[in-house]
Motif scaffolding. Structure first.
Motif, PDB file in Angstrom:
ATOM      1  N   ILE A  35      10.308  19.101   7.083  1.00 42.55           N
ATOM      2  CA  ILE A  35      10.461  17.876   6.296  1.00 42.55           C
ATOM      3  C   ILE A  35       9.158  17.525   5.594  1.00 42.55           C
ATOM      4  CG2 ILE A  35      10.983  15.403   6.373  1.00 42.55           C
ATOM      5  CD1 ILE A  35      13.413  17.065   7.083  1.00 42.55           C
ATOM      6  N   ASP A  36       9.222  17.446   4.269  1.00 49.30           N
ATOM      7  CA  ASP A  36       8.106  16.975   3.444  1.00 49.30           C
ATOM      8  C   ASP A  36       8.251  15.466   3.317  1.00 49.30           C
ATOM      9  OD1 ASP A  36       6.587  16.118   1.135  1.00 49.30           O
ATOM     10  OD2 ASP A  36       6.522  18.202   0.469  1.00 49.30           O
ATOM     11  N   THR A  37       7.293  14.731   3.853  1.00 53.74           N
ATOM     12  CA  THR A  37       7.397  13.275   3.947  1.00 53.74           C
ATOM     13  C   THR A  37       6.704  12.533   2.802  1.00 53.74           C
ATOM     14  OG1 THR A  37       5.385  12.998   5.265  1.00 53.74           O
ATOM     15  CG2 THR A  37       7.411  13.530   6.454  1.00 53.74           C
ATOM     16  N   ARG A  38       6.176  13.283   1.846  1.00 50.12           N
ATOM     17  CA  ARG A  38       5.418  12.673   0.747  1.00 50.12           C
ATOM     18  C   ARG A  38       6.340  12.020  -0.271  1.00 50.12           C
ATOM     19  NH1 ARG A  38       2.474  17.374  -1.713  1.00 50.12           N
ATOM     20  NH2 ARG A  38       4.522  18.289  -1.357  1.00 50.12           N
ATOM     21  N   ASN A  39       5.748  11.288  -1.211  1.00 55.35           N
ATOM     22  CA  ASN A  39       6.549  10.627  -2.235  1.00 55.35           C
ATOM     23  C   ASN A  39       7.066  11.637  -3.260  1.00 55.35           C
ATOM     24  OD1 ASN A  39       4.426  11.143  -4.051  1.00 55.35           O
ATOM     25  ND2 ASN A  39       3.538   9.120  -3.779  1.00 55.35           N
ATOM     26  N   THR A  40       7.928  11.184  -4.153  1.00 52.58           N
ATOM     27  CA  THR A  40       8.568  12.066  -5.127  1.00 52.58           C
ATOM     28  C   THR A  40       7.563  12.731  -6.056  1.00 52.58           C
ATOM     29  OG1 THR A  40      10.596  10.780  -5.015  1.00 52.58           O
ATOM     30  CG2 THR A  40      10.312  12.174  -6.957  1.00 52.58           C
ATOM     31  N   TRP A  78       0.268  15.307   3.184  1.00 52.75           N
ATOM     32  CA  TRP A  78      -0.774  15.944   2.379  1.00 52.75           C
ATOM     33  C   TRP A  78      -1.733  16.810   3.173  1.00 52.75           C
ATOM     34  CZ3 TRP A  78      -0.985  17.359  -2.325  1.00 52.75           C
ATOM     35  CH2 TRP A  78      -0.320  16.654  -3.311  1.00 52.75           C
ATOM     36  N   GLY A  79      -2.356  16.266   4.190  1.00 52.65           N
ATOM     37  CA  GLY A  79      -3.359  17.054   4.899  1.00 52.65           C
ATOM     38  C   GLY A  79      -3.969  16.297   6.049  1.00 52.65           C
ATOM     39  N   PRO A  80      -5.056  16.822   6.581  1.00 55.60           N
ATOM     40  CA  PRO A  80      -5.655  16.221   7.771  1.00 55.60           C
ATOM     41  C   PRO A  80      -6.243  14.835   7.536  1.00 55.60           C
ATOM     42  CG  PRO A  80      -6.981  18.070   6.993  1.00 55.60           C
ATOM     43  CD  PRO A  80      -5.740  18.046   6.165  1.00 55.60           C
ATOM     44  N   GLY A  81      -6.472  14.459   6.300  1.00 56.00           N
ATOM     45  CA  GLY A  81      -6.983  13.126   6.006  1.00 56.00           C
ATOM     46  C   GLY A  81      -5.881  12.098   5.834  1.00 56.00           C
ATOM     47  N   CYS A  82      -4.645  12.488   6.121  1.00 59.61           N
ATOM     48  CA  CYS A  82      -3.476  11.628   5.921  1.00 59.61           C
ATOM     49  C   CYS A  82      -2.676  11.576   7.211  1.00 59.61           C
ATOM     50  CB  CYS A  82      -2.632  12.226   4.784  1.00 59.61           C
ATOM     51  SG  CYS A  82      -1.036  11.447   4.573  1.00 59.61           S
ATOM     52  N   ASN A  83      -2.234  10.394   7.600  1.00 62.59           N
ATOM     53  CA  ASN A  83      -1.426  10.300   8.815  1.00 62.59           C
ATOM     54  C   ASN A  83       0.060  10.101   8.497  1.00 62.59           C
ATOM     55  OD1 ASN A  83      -1.316   7.612   8.078  1.00 62.59           O
ATOM     56  ND2 ASN A  83      -2.225   6.830   9.954  1.00 62.59           N
ATOM     57  N   GLY A  84       0.457  10.441   7.274  1.00 65.76           N
ATOM     58  CA  GLY A  84       1.859  10.304   6.876  1.00 65.76           C
ATOM     59  C   GLY A  84       2.805  11.127   7.727  1.00 65.76           C
ATOM     60  N   LYS A  87       3.316   9.340  11.040  1.00 67.78           N
ATOM     61  CA  LYS A  87       4.248   8.210  10.894  1.00 67.78           C
ATOM     62  C   LYS A  87       5.686   8.704  10.791  1.00 67.78           C
ATOM     63  CE  LYS A  87       0.846   5.265   8.616  1.00 67.78           C
ATOM     64  NZ  LYS A  87       0.443   4.635   7.352  1.00 67.78           N
ATOM     65  N   ALA A  88       5.888   9.782  10.037  1.00 70.99           N
ATOM     66  CA  ALA A  88       7.231  10.341   9.887  1.00 70.99           C
ATOM     67  C   ALA A  88       7.739  10.899  11.215  1.00 70.99           C
ATOM     68  CB  ALA A  88       7.222  11.426   8.824  1.00 70.99           C
ATOM     69  N   ALA A  89       6.866  11.595  11.947  1.00 69.04           N
ATOM     70  CA  ALA A  89       7.259  12.137  13.249  1.00 69.04           C
ATOM     71  C   ALA A  89       7.687  11.009  14.184  1.00 69.04           C
ATOM     72  CB  ALA A  89       6.116  12.944  13.856  1.00 69.04           C
ATOM     73  N   LEU A  90       6.976   9.908  14.150  1.00 68.26           N
ATOM     74  CA  LEU A  90       7.345   8.754  14.968  1.00 68.26           C
ATOM     75  C   LEU A  90       8.737   8.246  14.597  1.00 68.26           C
ATOM     76  CD1 LEU A  90       6.750   6.546  17.049  1.00 68.26           C
ATOM     77  CD2 LEU A  90       5.506   5.307  15.242  1.00 68.26           C
ATOM     78  N   GLU A  91       9.042   8.179  13.308  1.00 71.96           N
ATOM     79  CA  GLU A  91      10.362   7.714  12.875  1.00 71.96           C
ATOM     80  C   GLU A  91      11.461   8.647  13.377  1.00 71.96           C
ATOM     81  OE1 GLU A  91      11.167   4.740  11.422  1.00 71.96           O
ATOM     82  OE2 GLU A  91       9.051   4.376  11.906  1.00 71.96           O
ATOM     83  N   ILE A 103       0.012  20.123  11.646  1.00 71.83           N
ATOM     84  CA  ILE A 103      -1.362  19.731  11.358  1.00 71.83           C
ATOM     85  C   ILE A 103      -1.896  20.548  10.179  1.00 71.83           C
ATOM     86  CG2 ILE A 103      -1.823  18.880  13.691  1.00 71.83           C
ATOM     87  CD1 ILE A 103      -3.298  21.508  14.252  1.00 71.83           C
ATOM     88  N   GLY A 104      -2.729  19.926   9.399  1.00 68.30           N
ATOM     89  CA  GLY A 104      -3.258  20.562   8.194  1.00 68.30           C
ATOM     90  C   GLY A 104      -2.458  20.214   6.963  1.00 68.30           C
ATOM     91  N   GLY A 105      -1.152  19.989   7.137  1.00 71.15           N
ATOM     92  CA  GLY A 105      -0.299  19.559   6.045  1.00 71.15           C
ATOM     93  C   GLY A 105      -0.252  20.517   4.860  1.00 71.15           C
ATOM     94  N   TYR A 106       0.191  19.973   3.757  1.00 73.06           N
ATOM     95  CA  TYR A 106       0.335  20.757   2.533  1.00 73.06           C
ATOM     96  C   TYR A 106      -1.006  21.346   2.092  1.00 73.06           C
ATOM     97  CZ  TYR A 106       1.703  21.959  -2.231  1.00 73.06           C
ATOM     98  OH  TYR A 106       1.953  22.629  -3.398  1.00 73.06           O
ATOM     99  N   GLU A 107      -2.078  20.595   2.277  1.00 80.04           N
ATOM    100  CA  GLU A 107      -3.400  21.086   1.873  1.00 80.04           C
ATOM    101  C   GLU A 107      -3.728  22.421   2.524  1.00 80.04           C
ATOM    102  OE1 GLU A 107      -8.157  20.211   2.424  1.00 80.04           O
ATOM    103  OE2 GLU A 107      -6.765  18.585   2.870  1.00 80.04           O
ATOM    104  N   TYR A 108      -3.557  22.508   3.831  1.00 82.01           N
ATOM    105  CA  TYR A 108      -3.917  23.739   4.515  1.00 82.01           C
ATOM    106  C   TYR A 108      -2.895  24.840   4.286  1.00 82.01           C
ATOM    107  CZ  TYR A 108      -8.288  22.225   6.310  1.00 82.01           C
ATOM    108  OH  TYR A 108      -9.593  21.833   6.389  1.00 82.01           O
ATOM    109  N   TRP A 109      -1.666  24.487   3.985  1.00 81.93           N
ATOM    110  CA  TRP A 109      -0.683  25.493   3.580  1.00 81.93           C
ATOM    111  C   TRP A 109      -1.202  26.210   2.332  1.00 81.93           C
ATOM    112  CZ3 TRP A 109       3.890  27.017   5.828  1.00 81.93           C
ATOM    113  CH2 TRP A 109       4.707  27.854   5.061  1.00 81.93           C
TER     114      TRP A 109
END
Length: 140
Positions: A35-40, A78-84, A87-91, A103-109
């Protein structure tokens, strides 16, 4: 010692990394929904192939229509500097899903040289030597 074992075991239970996700997706039967939790706007800019776009603010209302109940979920932002992704995992956890954060998010991908999809189709960049061996898999 027991506290450390419990801590690290839980970390591995609730987190994964981009290399493990990529290997699972490449195998063809990952056992989870990515799941990509970022905005459109972020999704349109680029995303991980096979991911489903579900911004965090929409999870409570739309998760059941996109992710079968009982299916494991991996979230990313986005990446390690973002806790999005956290938050999504909690939901998702609140809805009863088994969930892990990538961990690492899209940036590290992107930095590890894995393929992304975007407005110009599928692309990849050379691996960043600060995040991954440039000629082989990490082997972690």
């Amino acid at each position: 010692m027991t506290s450390a074992i419990e801590y690290y075991s839980n970390q591995l239970r609730f987190e994964t990394d981009v290399s493990d996700v990529q290997q699972s997706l490449s195998a063809g039967a990952p056992g989870f929904v990515l799941i990509d939790t970022r905005n459109t706007e972020s999704w349109d800019q680029g995303r991980i192939p096979g991911a489903i776009h579900l911004p965090t603010r929409e999870i409570a209302a739309r998760a059941a229509e996109l992710v079968p109940v009982g299916r494991a979920v991996v979230t990313y932002c986005w990446g390690p500097g973002c806790n999005g992704a956290t938050k999504a995992a909690l939901e998702f956890a609140k809805l009863g899903y088994q969930v892990r954060e990538m961990i690492g998010g899209y940036e590290y991908w992107v930095r590890e040289g894995f393929t992304t999809e975007g407005p110009n189709g599928a692309t990849s960049h050379p691996a960043d030597h600060l995040t991954s061996p440039v000629t082989a898999a990490c082997g972690c």
